[in-house]
Design a protein around this motif. Structure first.
Motif, mmCIF file in Angstrom:
data_model
loop_
_atom_site.group_PDB
_atom_site.id
_atom_site.type_symbol
_atom_site.label_atom_id
_atom_site.label_comp_id
_atom_site.label_asym_id
_atom_site.label_seq_id
_atom_site.Cartn_x
_atom_site.Cartn_y
_atom_site.Cartn_z
ATOM 1 N N LEU A 74 4.134 -3.075 -0.207
ATOM 2 C CA LEU A 74 4.557 -2.687 -1.549
ATOM 3 C C LEU A 74 5.295 -1.357 -1.571
ATOM 4 C CD1 LEU A 74 1.304 -3.695 -3.459
ATOM 5 C CD2 LEU A 74 3.418 -5.016 -3.212
ATOM 6 N N ALA A 75 5.007 -0.485 -0.641
ATOM 7 C CA ALA A 75 5.667 0.822 -0.619
ATOM 8 C C ALA A 75 5.547 1.432 0.764
ATOM 9 C CB ALA A 75 5.053 1.754 -1.662
ATOM 10 N N GLY A 76 6.523 2.265 1.090
ATOM 11 C CA GLY A 76 6.522 2.974 2.362
ATOM 12 C C GLY A 76 7.514 2.387 3.336
ATOM 13 N N SER A 77 8.295 3.274 3.961
ATOM 14 C CA SER A 77 9.300 2.837 4.928
ATOM 15 C C SER A 77 8.714 2.641 6.321
ATOM 16 C CB SER A 77 10.425 3.876 5.004
ATOM 17 O OG SER A 77 9.918 5.101 5.519
ATOM 18 N N GLY A 78 7.497 3.179 6.543
ATOM 19 C CA GLY A 78 6.919 3.145 7.879
ATOM 20 C C GLY A 78 7.289 4.351 8.705
ATOM 21 N N VAL A 79 8.229 5.160 8.193
ATOM 22 C CA VAL A 79 8.609 6.403 8.849
ATOM 23 C C VAL A 79 7.825 7.522 8.182
ATOM 24 C CG1 VAL A 79 10.503 8.003 9.355
ATOM 25 C CG2 VAL A 79 10.908 5.527 9.354
ATOM 26 N N GLN A 80 7.199 8.354 8.987
ATOM 27 C CA GLN A 80 6.364 9.397 8.402
ATOM 28 C C GLN A 80 7.165 10.409 7.595
ATOM 29 O OE1 GLN A 80 3.872 11.487 11.179
ATOM 30 N NE2 GLN A 80 3.533 13.114 9.702
ATOM 31 N N ARG A 81 8.367 10.717 8.060
ATOM 32 C CA ARG A 81 9.216 11.642 7.318
ATOM 33 C C ARG A 81 10.639 11.163 7.412
ATOM 34 N NH1 ARG A 81 6.297 16.561 8.882
ATOM 35 N NH2 ARG A 81 7.348 16.401 10.865
ATOM 36 N N LEU A 82 11.335 11.106 6.287
ATOM 37 C CA LEU A 82 12.752 10.789 6.287
ATOM 38 C C LEU A 82 13.549 12.072 6.205
ATOM 39 C CD1 LEU A 82 13.122 7.742 3.880
ATOM 40 C CD2 LEU A 82 13.398 7.773 6.333
ATOM 41 N N ILE A 83 14.552 12.208 7.064
ATOM 42 C CA ILE A 83 15.457 13.342 7.009
ATOM 43 C C ILE A 83 16.796 12.795 6.543
ATOM 44 C CG2 ILE A 83 16.477 15.246 8.295
ATOM 45 C CD1 ILE A 83 13.418 15.269 8.004
ATOM 46 N N ASP A 84 17.230 13.240 5.388
ATOM 47 C CA ASP A 84 18.440 12.689 4.783
ATOM 48 C C ASP A 84 19.260 13.816 4.178
ATOM 49 O OD1 ASP A 84 20.354 11.063 3.721
ATOM 50 O OD2 ASP A 84 19.169 10.450 1.990
ATOM 51 N N GLY A 85 19.963 14.506 5.062
ATOM 52 C CA GLY A 85 20.838 15.548 4.553
ATOM 53 C C GLY A 85 20.085 16.771 4.071
ATOM 54 N N ASP A 86 20.761 17.562 3.255
ATOM 55 C CA ASP A 86 20.255 18.883 2.891
ATOM 56 C C ASP A 86 19.008 18.818 2.020
ATOM 57 O OD1 ASP A 86 20.595 21.732 2.959
ATOM 58 O OD2 ASP A 86 21.095 21.609 0.837
ATOM 59 N N THR A 87 18.920 17.844 1.105
ATOM 60 C CA THR A 87 17.783 17.788 0.188
ATOM 61 C C THR A 87 16.475 17.623 0.942
ATOM 62 O OG1 THR A 87 19.144 16.838 -1.544
ATOM 63 C CG2 THR A 87 16.780 16.570 -1.763
ATOM 64 N N ALA A 88 16.432 16.648 1.855
ATOM 65 C CA ALA A 88 15.196 16.408 2.604
ATOM 66 C C ALA A 88 14.888 17.552 3.554
ATOM 67 C CB ALA A 88 15.298 15.096 3.374
ATOM 68 N N ARG A 89 15.936 18.250 3.982
ATOM 69 C CA ARG A 89 15.697 19.342 4.904
ATOM 70 C C ARG A 89 14.968 20.487 4.214
ATOM 71 N NH1 ARG A 89 20.757 21.806 7.930
ATOM 72 N NH2 ARG A 89 20.922 22.709 5.863
ATOM 73 N N THR A 90 15.275 20.724 2.962
ATOM 74 C CA THR A 90 14.607 21.801 2.243
ATOM 75 C C THR A 90 13.335 21.324 1.574
ATOM 76 O OG1 THR A 90 16.012 21.356 0.309
ATOM 77 C CG2 THR A 90 16.748 23.047 1.835
ATOM 78 N N ASP A 91 13.223 20.043 1.308
ATOM 79 C CA ASP A 91 12.027 19.486 0.684
ATOM 80 C C ASP A 91 11.749 18.122 1.300
ATOM 81 O OD1 ASP A 91 9.958 18.641 -0.824
ATOM 82 O OD2 ASP A 91 10.990 18.638 -2.745
ATOM 83 N N PRO A 92 11.017 18.073 2.418
ATOM 84 C CA PRO A 92 10.826 16.810 3.127
ATOM 85 C C PRO A 92 10.016 15.788 2.350
ATOM 86 C CG PRO A 92 9.416 18.511 4.040
ATOM 87 C CD PRO A 92 10.328 19.189 3.069
ATOM 88 N N ASN A 93 9.357 16.207 1.269
ATOM 89 C CA ASN A 93 8.574 15.267 0.475
ATOM 90 C C ASN A 93 9.300 14.850 -0.799
ATOM 91 O OD1 ASN A 93 6.397 15.491 2.306
ATOM 92 N ND2 ASN A 93 5.898 17.461 1.408
#
Length: 641
Positions: free
Chosen positions: A283-302
């Motif tokens: 129902l939810a979750g990519s299976g990857v513990q953390r997604l890194i997607d450009g600048d936004t995720a780099r400053t706020d990984p959650n």
């Protein structure tokens, strides 16, 4: 922009491995000499630590790829008093299927010899017994893979690399209906022809088990016995250490296509179980513990993008969940990020409901609150949500009586304080609690896991008492109605591999075995001005991701808050100047260091589709001010010699 690379250091000979004994070696004592010729990774861990459990799983493919040249040694350096119990450590090694030697280091002798400052810490030794890397936190597997390959090439050429089997000897597996059960749920009678049955997460066998009220007669199993990830029928489905389970409200079951939600912890997913069709879905979750997607995720990984597909959102060790009427959503104890997430069963949307991601104990508005590896959730009759916040040994509560929900603490005072003490809010102590239930009188029963007890908190009086003790790591507790209309407890006794019934006594015990603090050595500082640096060197084949400026960040705060007069807060860079309050002589520094690097050679451009990696470590660092203390503090995020 500042150079954040770690400077190469003088070669340092590794210290001997000293402790109480060894596990997973067939009774053999290991030494550095016996490991000479192998690349060695020392994994400093403690079994309460979620980040440590992440690292165990990160290391598995590395251990398999280099099984003839690499030896991982788990150095178990306990945080809690219970973790120093050798029987409890043996159980943890079995529970988490650890397939490398483990050194029992209850007095932190080896921890101190290698100047470890955080769980987890990884130290890499070359085949000649020299330290070549000192890493903190998780997410280092790509860099470790590159480093091990370098060491293999170098020492094979020198003739100092010895191939062959390592010293690991497996332990026998537990037998019986369950193997380290996690959480339990009483099912409505319409799922078993009018009979009361129970659904249990059989965590070490990676499955869910539906049992009769005798807790032994198995009616159905879903998933297992091997870990994995797969949707489908009861036989096809695979889980990886499932933990919390929650009943879906009747009016939402058709919408979700599920009767039960499952926190599939190591798969970092929320799964659905339809008991009528015996089908498991994601129902939810990519299976990857953390997604890194450009600048936004780099400053706020959650960060969770509004409207994001729930199957694209990264989760981190969901441990328990409950449906909240007030929030009109499932609330999920996201233990890996020290937060409470919400999952809307109608829209499928995920959001951060409570917690900033900082690890600690801080009350107030949900958006500003701090949690620490929350592991148990229940909804009380009044709609409030009670939280077993395990790493602060705290009982917390989310209330909805104001415009914005807020967090209160009923029992617990911080990351490094625990014990077995009954009494009022100021004196009461728990030790790494994992499960909760509400009793008929509105009080809260607590599975006080590391104290081996069931405790009772009375919200009316603010007092904590003890209902029963002598249990083997109780991880969950339920209440059931007896035939005469009374109530009794059902306890998930994880380390005894069973569910047991326990009477609720008329009078509680009063226990006072003392309050304790973590025994790890406090860091001595001189006070006044303090220069802090987090060392970081990008792994070979990666370069700092400078496409949006400085890719490094420090977030620093303290308990008490006024210990830092200036320099606290979040800013780019891995060096910070702090001014400390001269009137405070002991405190805890809360430090989060982050660095982002992408595949690509230094000096070259980062390819458009390069894989990028976030390196992060949270330190909760006890400090004391002394005349001989240091004016500079250096910690390794990723230091390489």
């Amino acid at each position: 922009m500042a150079d954040h690379s770690a400077a190469r250091q003088t070669k340092v000979r590794a210290s001997e491995l000293v402790g109480r004994g060894w596990l997973n070696t067939g009774g053999k004592e290991l030494s550095l000499e016996s490991l000479r010729g192998k690349i060695v990774i020392l994994d400093f861990w403690t079994f309460c630590c979620m980040n440590c459990l992440h690292v165990l799983d990160e290391l598995r493919p590395l251990e398999e790829e280099f099984e003839d040249v690499l030896v991982t040694v788990g150095v178990h350096s306990p945080k809690f008093e219970h973790e120093a119990d050798p029987v409890a450590l043996e159980a943890a090694v079995d529970r988490y299927d650890i397939t490398h030697p483990v050194l029992d280091d209850p007095n932190l002798e080896t921890w101190n010899a290698y100047t470890a400052r955080a769980w987890p810490t990884l130290v890499v030794l070359d085949p000649e017994g020299y330290i070549v890397a000192h890493l903190s936190g998780e997410g280092h597997v790509q860099g470790l893979t590159s480093l091990v390959r370098e060491l293999v090439e170098e020492h094979e050429a020198k003739g100092t690399l010895h191939r062959g089997d390592g010293p690991y000897v497996p332990r026998p597996k537990p037998q019986g209906t369950f193997a380290f059960p996690g959480k339990a749920l009483e099912l409505p009678t319409d799922f078993a022809n009018g009979r009361t049955t129970y659904l249990v997460t059989d965590t070490a066998r990676h499955r869910l088990v539906q049992v009769e009220a005798d807790f032994e007669t198995v009616l159905a199993t879903f998933g297992g016995p091997e870990k994995g990830y797969l949707d489908g029928s009861a036989e096809q489905a695979r889980f990886n250490e499932p933990q919390g389970i929650a009943l879906v409200p009747t009016d939402l079951r058709e919408t979700l296509g599920a009767d039960v939600l499952v926190a599939d912890s190591v798969n970092h997913r929320l799964r659905g179980l339809n008991l009528s069709t015996a089908q498991v879905t994601t129902l939810a979750g990519s299976g990857v513990q953390r997604l890194i997607d450009g600048d936004t995720a780099r400053t706020d990984p959650n960060h969770i993008e509004p409207g994001a597909d729930p199957l694209s959102v990264a989760l981190s060790s969901p441990w328990d969940l409950v449906y909240s009427r007030e929030a009109a959503a499932f609330l999920v104890a996201m233990a890996g990020t020290h937060q409470i997430f919400s999952f809307d069963p109608v829209t499928g949307q995920l959001a951060v409901f409570a917690g900033t991601g900082a690890e600690g104990l801080k009350d107030g508005a949900v958006a500003d609150s701090w949690f620490a590896q929350s592991s148990g959730l229940i909804e009380a009759k009044d709609g409030s949500i009670w939280v077993a916040d395990s790493e602060t040994s705290a009982l917390r509560r989310i209330v909805f009586d104001t415009e914005e929900a807020r967090v209160e603490t009923a029992v617990g005072i911080g990351l490094f304080d625990f014990g077995f003490v009954d009494g009022n809010r100021q004196e009461a102590r728990l030790q790494h609690c994992l499960g909760l239930t509400e009793l008929p009188d509105g009080s809260i029963a607590i599975a006080d896991t590391y104290n081996g007890a069931i405790r009772r908190f009375d919200p009316a009086t603010g007092a904590l008492g003890t209902l029963t003790r002598g249990l083997a790591e109780p991880s969950d507790v339920l209440v059931e109605t007896t035939e005469d209309g009374g109530a009794r407890l059902i306890v998930v006794e994880a380390n005894a591999h069973q569910l047991v019934r326990v009477s609720i006594p008329d009078a509680m015990q009063h226990v006072d075995e003392g309050a304790s603090q973590v025994t790890r050595k406090a860091t001595e500082l001189a006070g006044g001005s303090l220069t802090f640096t987090a060392r970081f060197a990008a792994p070979k084949g990666q370069k700092l991701d400078t496409r949006w400026g400085d890719p490094t960040q420090l977030k620093i705060s303290s308990t008490p808050e006024n210990f830092i007069l200036s320099g606290a807060g979040t800013a780019q860079g891995l060096t910070r100047q702090l001014e400390l309050n001269p009137e405070i002589t002991s405190a805890v520094l809360h430090i989060t260091a982050r660095a982002a690097a992408c595949d690509g050679e230094p000096g070259g451009e980062i390819p458009d589709h390069a894989a990028c990696h976030l390196y992060q470590q949270d330190w909760g660092l006890p400090v004391v001010i002394t005349e001989s203390g240091e004016q500079e503090l250096v910690l390794d995020l990723r230091g390489v010699n």
